[in-house]
Design a protein around this motif. Structure first.
Motif, short mmCIF file in Angstrom:
data_model
loop_
_atom_site.label_atom_id
_atom_site.label_comp_id
_atom_site.label_asym_id
_atom_site.label_seq_id
_atom_site.Cartn_x
_atom_site.Cartn_y
_atom_site.Cartn_z
N GLN A 119 0.82 -1.21 0.00
CA GLN A 119 0.00 0.00 0.00
C GLN A 119 0.86 1.26 0.00
O GLN A 119 0.43 2.30 -0.50
N ALA A 126 -6.42 3.82 -2.93
CA ALA A 126 -7.86 3.59 -2.92
C ALA A 126 -8.27 2.69 -4.08
O ALA A 126 -9.14 1.80 -3.93
N ARG A 127 -7.66 2.91 -5.22
CA ARG A 127 -7.98 2.06 -6.37
C ARG A 127 -7.52 0.62 -6.11
O ARG A 127 -8.20 -0.33 -6.50
N VAL A 129 -7.44 -0.90 -3.24
CA VAL A 129 -8.43 -1.52 -2.34
C VAL A 129 -9.71 -1.85 -3.10
O VAL A 129 -10.33 -2.90 -2.87
N ASP A 130 -10.12 -0.98 -4.00
CA ASP A 130 -11.30 -1.27 -4.82
C ASP A 130 -11.08 -2.53 -5.66
O ASP A 130 -12.00 -3.35 -5.82
N LEU A 183 -7.90 4.67 5.18
CA LEU A 183 -8.34 4.21 3.87
C LEU A 183 -9.18 2.95 3.99
O LEU A 183 -10.26 2.84 3.39
N LEU A 184 -8.72 1.98 4.76
CA LEU A 184 -9.44 0.72 4.88
C LEU A 184 -10.78 0.92 5.58
O LEU A 184 -11.79 0.31 5.20
N SER A 186 -12.66 3.43 5.48
CA SER A 186 -13.60 4.14 4.61
C SER A 186 -13.93 3.34 3.34
O SER A 186 -14.72 3.80 2.52
N SER A 187 -13.36 2.16 3.19
CA SER A 187 -13.58 1.35 1.99
C SER A 187 -14.82 0.48 2.14
O SER A 187 -15.48 0.47 3.19
N SER A 188 -15.11 -0.29 1.10
CA SER A 188 -16.27 -1.18 1.14
C SER A 188 -15.99 -2.44 1.95
O SER A 188 -16.92 -3.21 2.25
#
Length: 221
Positions: A119, A126-127, A129-130, A183-184, A186-188
């Motif tokens: 990371q 962010a991409r 993680v997506d 980041l994690l 706030s991710s899905s």
């Protein structure tokens, strides 16, 4: 921000010195930290940015198939030699070139995705993680151990911010001050386990670590 020179000299230099630098940390406790994370992998597993293969000894027979990826040609050459010389204790494996921000795999195709110190070096975390969420099957897990920024307000955190431009170039893209926990969260993905640790016998700029796991929802979101 300059991450490499036009000839890729810093990337090739990094591929040479990184395994030697990390070997000290591995012998001083870094390997145990990897094992606590990577040892949880199961099913069809994808490793991102495998580097020279320091994670490979920590996979178990619970992994039915392991796909190890690395975008750097210099690192990939080392990885392929490592995996051929000392195959991981998994059902089957293969090594290939792939970018963590543009994974060449179908949706919902892996039970586990892993990364170790990745990371910090991708252009768009962010991409990444997506993409991890996309290729994970519902209920699948992302297991990670990552360099992160030190605590807010700390002297080390401010030092990491100041040295970031030079650090990124010298370490072939490694940002020492990434806020990966934020980041994690706030991710899905659903964060299941997070632990802050210190990388032993490492340069001070990359000692703060974050290790843990995050899960894709059973509804596929």
């Amino acid at each position: 921000m300059l991450t490499r020179d036009r000839w890729g000299l810093n990337e090739r230099a990094f591929a040479w010195y990184y395994p030697r630098l990390m070997a000290v940390s591995e012998r001083s406790g870094g390997a145990e930290l990897r094992s606590r994370v990577i040892g949880r992998a199961a099913g069809r597993t994808l490793e991102l940015g495998a580097g020279n293969g320091y994670n490979l000894p920590h996979y178990t027979a619970a992994v039915t198939e392991l796909v190890v990826t690395e975008p750097s040609p210099a690192m990939l050459a080392q990885l392929e030699r490592t995996v051929r010389a000392t195959p991981p204790a998994v059902g089957s494996w293969r090594a290939m070139a792939a970018d963590a921000e543009r994974l060449p795999f179908p949706d919902a195709s892996f039970d586990t995705v892993t990364s170790g110190y990745v990371q910090c070096s991708v252009g768009d975390p962010a991409r990444m993680v997506d993409e991890i969420a996309r290729v994970l099957r519902p209920g699948g897990r992302y297991l990670f151990i990552e360099h992160v920024r030190a605590d807010e307000g700390s002297l080390l955190g401010r030092v990491q911010d100041v040295i970031e431009p030079v650090h990124v170039y010298v370490a072939a893209g490694c940002h020492p001050n990434r806020r990966t926990e934020e980041l994690l969260r706030s991710s899905s993905l659903e964060v299941e386990w997070l632990e802050h640790a210190r990388l032993p016998m490492a340069p001070v700029s990359v000692r703060p670590l974050l290790l843990g796991s995050a899960r894709k929802g059973l509804d596929g979101r």
